[in-house]
Design a protein around this motif. Structure first.
Motif, PDB file in Angstrom:
ATOM      1  N   ILE A  48      51.739  42.975  37.918  1.00  0.00           N
ATOM      2  CA  ILE A  48      52.339  44.298  37.741  1.00  0.00           C
ATOM      3  C   ILE A  48      51.247  45.358  37.825  1.00  0.00           C
ATOM      4  CG2 ILE A  48      53.624  45.813  36.185  1.00  0.00           C
ATOM      5  CD1 ILE A  48      54.788  43.221  34.910  1.00  0.00           C
ATOM      6  N   GLU A  49      51.494  46.351  38.664  1.00  0.00           N
ATOM      7  CA  GLU A  49      50.632  47.529  38.752  1.00  0.00           C
ATOM      8  C   GLU A  49      51.447  48.718  38.289  1.00  0.00           C
ATOM      9  OE1 GLU A  49      48.558  48.753  42.316  1.00  0.00           O
ATOM     10  OE2 GLU A  49      48.244  46.650  42.827  1.00  0.00           O
ATOM     11  N   THR A  50      50.806  49.603  37.564  1.00  0.00           N
ATOM     12  CA  THR A  50      51.510  50.792  37.099  1.00  0.00           C
ATOM     13  C   THR A  50      50.603  51.997  37.204  1.00  0.00           C
ATOM     14  OG1 THR A  50      52.625  51.804  35.213  1.00  0.00           O
ATOM     15  CG2 THR A  50      50.872  50.263  34.702  1.00  0.00           C
ATOM     16  N   ASP A  51      51.220  53.154  37.368  1.00  0.00           N
ATOM     17  CA  ASP A  51      50.441  54.388  37.415  1.00  0.00           C
ATOM     18  C   ASP A  51      50.325  55.010  36.021  1.00  0.00           C
ATOM     19  OD1 ASP A  51      53.079  55.142  37.180  1.00  0.00           O
ATOM     20  OD2 ASP A  51      53.099  56.433  38.936  1.00  0.00           O
ATOM     21  N   ASP A  52      50.881  54.346  35.046  1.00  0.00           N
ATOM     22  CA  ASP A  52      50.795  54.779  33.646  1.00  0.00           C
ATOM     23  C   ASP A  52      49.386  54.455  33.130  1.00  0.00           C
ATOM     24  OD1 ASP A  52      51.045  55.237  30.934  1.00  0.00           O
ATOM     25  OD2 ASP A  52      52.774  53.932  30.661  1.00  0.00           O
ATOM     26  N   ASN A  53      48.747  55.412  32.518  1.00  0.00           N
ATOM     27  CA  ASN A  53      47.410  55.144  31.974  1.00  0.00           C
ATOM     28  C   ASN A  53      47.348  55.350  30.467  1.00  0.00           C
ATOM     29  OD1 ASN A  53      47.547  57.877  31.937  1.00  0.00           O
ATOM     30  ND2 ASN A  53      45.687  58.268  33.088  1.00  0.00           N
ATOM     31  N   SER A  54      48.485  55.149  29.795  1.00  0.00           N
ATOM     32  CA  SER A  54      48.501  55.289  28.340  1.00  0.00           C
ATOM     33  C   SER A  54      47.645  54.197  27.698  1.00  0.00           C
ATOM     34  CB  SER A  54      49.932  55.245  27.806  1.00  0.00           C
ATOM     35  OG  SER A  54      50.527  54.020  28.093  1.00  0.00           O
ATOM     36  N   PRO A  55      47.009  54.504  26.581  1.00  0.00           N
ATOM     37  CA  PRO A  55      46.082  53.552  25.952  1.00  0.00           C
ATOM     38  C   PRO A  55      46.753  52.288  25.419  1.00  0.00           C
ATOM     39  CG  PRO A  55      46.352  55.509  24.582  1.00  0.00           C
ATOM     40  CD  PRO A  55      47.074  55.775  25.877  1.00  0.00           C
ATOM     41  N   ASP A  56      48.033  52.327  25.141  1.00  0.00           N
ATOM     42  CA  ASP A  56      48.708  51.149  24.578  1.00  0.00           C
ATOM     43  C   ASP A  56      49.544  50.396  25.615  1.00  0.00           C
ATOM     44  OD1 ASP A  56      50.566  53.159  24.846  1.00  0.00           O
ATOM     45  OD2 ASP A  56      51.568  52.744  22.939  1.00  0.00           O
ATOM     46  N   LEU A  57      49.189  50.533  26.872  1.00  0.00           N
ATOM     47  CA  LEU A  57      49.941  49.914  27.965  1.00  0.00           C
ATOM     48  C   LEU A  57      50.049  48.401  27.819  1.00  0.00           C
ATOM     49  CD1 LEU A  57      51.369  50.718  30.574  1.00  0.00           C
ATOM     50  CD2 LEU A  57      49.246  50.289  31.771  1.00  0.00           C
ATOM     51  N   ARG A  58      48.962  47.746  27.439  1.00  0.00           N
ATOM     52  CA  ARG A  58      48.970  46.287  27.303  1.00  0.00           C
ATOM     53  C   ARG A  58      49.960  45.801  26.246  1.00  0.00           C
ATOM     54  NH1 ARG A  58      46.766  43.646  30.139  1.00  0.00           N
ATOM     55  NH2 ARG A  58      44.870  43.393  31.256  1.00  0.00           N
ATOM     56  N   ALA A  99      41.355  50.215  35.676  1.00  0.00           N
ATOM     57  CA  ALA A  99      40.659  48.942  35.442  1.00  0.00           C
ATOM     58  C   ALA A  99      40.026  48.443  36.733  1.00  0.00           C
ATOM     59  CB  ALA A  99      41.633  47.896  34.906  1.00  0.00           C
ATOM     60  N   PRO A 100      38.844  47.850  36.648  1.00  0.00           N
ATOM     61  CA  PRO A 100      38.241  47.276  37.853  1.00  0.00           C
ATOM     62  C   PRO A 100      39.077  46.100  38.356  1.00  0.00           C
ATOM     63  CG  PRO A 100      36.954  46.715  35.907  1.00  0.00           C
ATOM     64  CD  PRO A 100      38.028  47.658  35.455  1.00  0.00           C
ATOM     65  N   VAL A 101      39.021  45.859  39.642  1.00  0.00           N
ATOM     66  CA  VAL A 101      39.778  44.761  40.239  1.00  0.00           C
ATOM     67  C   VAL A 101      39.041  43.454  39.963  1.00  0.00           C
ATOM     68  CG1 VAL A 101      40.663  43.775  42.376  1.00  0.00           C
ATOM     69  CG2 VAL A 101      40.744  46.242  42.023  1.00  0.00           C
ATOM     70  N   ARG A 102      39.687  42.588  39.197  1.00  0.00           N
ATOM     71  CA  ARG A 102      39.145  41.264  38.892  1.00  0.00           C
ATOM     72  C   ARG A 102      39.714  40.271  39.907  1.00  0.00           C
ATOM     73  NH1 ARG A 102      41.430  41.293  33.199  1.00  0.00           N
ATOM     74  NH2 ARG A 102      41.867  39.166  33.804  1.00  0.00           N
ATOM     75  N   LEU A 149      48.703  42.234  34.295  1.00  0.00           N
ATOM     76  CA  LEU A 149      48.885  43.681  34.371  1.00  0.00           C
ATOM     77  C   LEU A 149      47.604  44.316  34.885  1.00  0.00           C
ATOM     78  CD1 LEU A 149      50.563  46.246  33.702  1.00  0.00           C
ATOM     79  CD2 LEU A 149      49.487  46.181  31.443  1.00  0.00           C
ATOM     80  N   LYS A 150      47.718  45.133  35.922  1.00  0.00           N
ATOM     81  CA  LYS A 150      46.575  45.887  36.452  1.00  0.00           C
ATOM     82  C   LYS A 150      46.750  47.337  36.036  1.00  0.00           C
ATOM     83  CE  LYS A 150      43.159  47.210  39.206  1.00  0.00           C
ATOM     84  NZ  LYS A 150      43.042  48.614  38.884  1.00  0.00           N
ATOM     85  N   ALA A 180      43.074  40.523  42.509  1.00  0.00           N
ATOM     86  CA  ALA A 180      43.029  40.354  43.963  1.00  0.00           C
ATOM     87  C   ALA A 180      44.042  39.306  44.417  1.00  0.00           C
ATOM     88  CB  ALA A 180      41.621  39.975  44.410  1.00  0.00           C
ATOM     89  N   GLU A 181      44.170  38.244  43.650  1.00  0.00           N
ATOM     90  CA  GLU A 181      45.148  37.205  43.969  1.00  0.00           C
ATOM     91  C   GLU A 181      46.574  37.744  43.837  1.00  0.00           C
ATOM     92  OE1 GLU A 181      45.908  33.701  45.579  1.00  0.00           O
ATOM     93  OE2 GLU A 181      43.885  34.408  45.188  1.00  0.00           O
ATOM     94  N   GLY A 182      46.830  38.488  42.759  1.00  0.00           N
ATOM     95  CA  GLY A 182      48.159  39.061  42.550  1.00  0.00           C
ATOM     96  C   GLY A 182      48.546  40.059  43.628  1.00  0.00           C
ATOM     97  N   MET A 183      47.583  40.823  44.119  1.00  0.00           N
ATOM     98  CA  MET A 183      47.855  41.817  45.160  1.00  0.00           C
ATOM     99  C   MET A 183      48.314  41.170  46.473  1.00  0.00           C
ATOM    100  SD  MET A 183      44.723  44.457  44.742  1.00  0.00           S
ATOM    101  CE  MET A 183      44.246  45.043  43.127  1.00  0.00           C
ATOM    102  N   LYS A 184      47.996  39.894  46.645  1.00  0.00           N
ATOM    103  CA  LYS A 184      48.417  39.171  47.853  1.00  0.00           C
ATOM    104  C   LYS A 184      49.870  38.699  47.746  1.00  0.00           C
ATOM    105  CE  LYS A 184      43.841  37.144  48.408  1.00  0.00           C
ATOM    106  NZ  LYS A 184      43.122  35.854  48.381  1.00  0.00           N
ATOM    107  N   GLY A 185      50.457  38.830  46.574  1.00  0.00           N
ATOM    108  CA  GLY A 185      51.788  38.308  46.336  1.00  0.00           C
ATOM    109  C   GLY A 185      52.884  39.053  47.069  1.00  0.00           C
ATOM    110  N   VAL A 186      54.090  38.559  46.915  1.00  0.00           N
ATOM    111  CA  VAL A 186      55.284  39.114  47.546  1.00  0.00           C
ATOM    112  C   VAL A 186      55.858  40.185  46.639  1.00  0.00           C
ATOM    113  CG1 VAL A 186      57.597  38.595  48.370  1.00  0.00           C
ATOM    114  CG2 VAL A 186      55.788  36.877  48.588  1.00  0.00           C
ATOM    115  N   ARG A 187      55.979  41.401  47.170  1.00  0.00           N
ATOM    116  CA  ARG A 187      56.549  42.487  46.369  1.00  0.00           C
ATOM    117  C   ARG A 187      58.039  42.217  46.139  1.00  0.00           C
ATOM    118  NH1 ARG A 187      55.578  48.948  46.995  1.00  0.00           N
ATOM    119  NH2 ARG A 187      56.947  49.527  45.275  1.00  0.00           N
TER     120      ARG A 187
END
Length: 99
Positions: free
Chosen positions: A45-55, A84-87, A79-80, A91-98
């Motif tokens: 999951i990628e989100t454009d939300d940058n709230s501190p309690d996102l996790r 956050a830097p790309v771990r 959760l990305k 990178a593996e998750g980004m290759k997945g099927v949307r």
């Protein structure tokens, strides 16, 4: 992709309810590969939300998905966060099927 349409809809709806309509969810791992068998549901999951309690929302989305699908299959959620830097797992998750 080895999930049903009902599972896909339940996952997407749960992610949107929890993280908002700007969130992107991808299926990766063995369930994204039609040639494999078994396996858990790996969600990125990628989100454009940058709230501190996102996790803290991860258990919420997990619970929503389980309520809709039952707990028959194990689910892993990666959760990305925006800054956050790309771990390697990202990178593996980004290759997945949307979904």
């Amino acid at each position: 992709m080895r999930i049903t349409e009902a599972q896909r809809v339940a996952i997407v709806d749960s992610v949107m309810e929890t993280f908002g309509v700007g969130a992107v969810v991808r299926l990766f791992g063995s369930r994204a590969d039609d040639s494999k068998r078994g396996g858990d549901i790996d969600l990125y999951i990628e989100t454009d939300d940058n709230s501190p309690d996102l996790r803290k929302k991860i258990p919420d989305v997990y619970a929503k998905i389980c309520l809709k699908l039952g707990d028959e299959l194990p689910i892993d959620i990666i959760l990305k966060e925006v800054d956050a830097p790309v771990r390697p797992i990202h990178a593996e998750g980004m290759k997945g099927v949307r979904l």
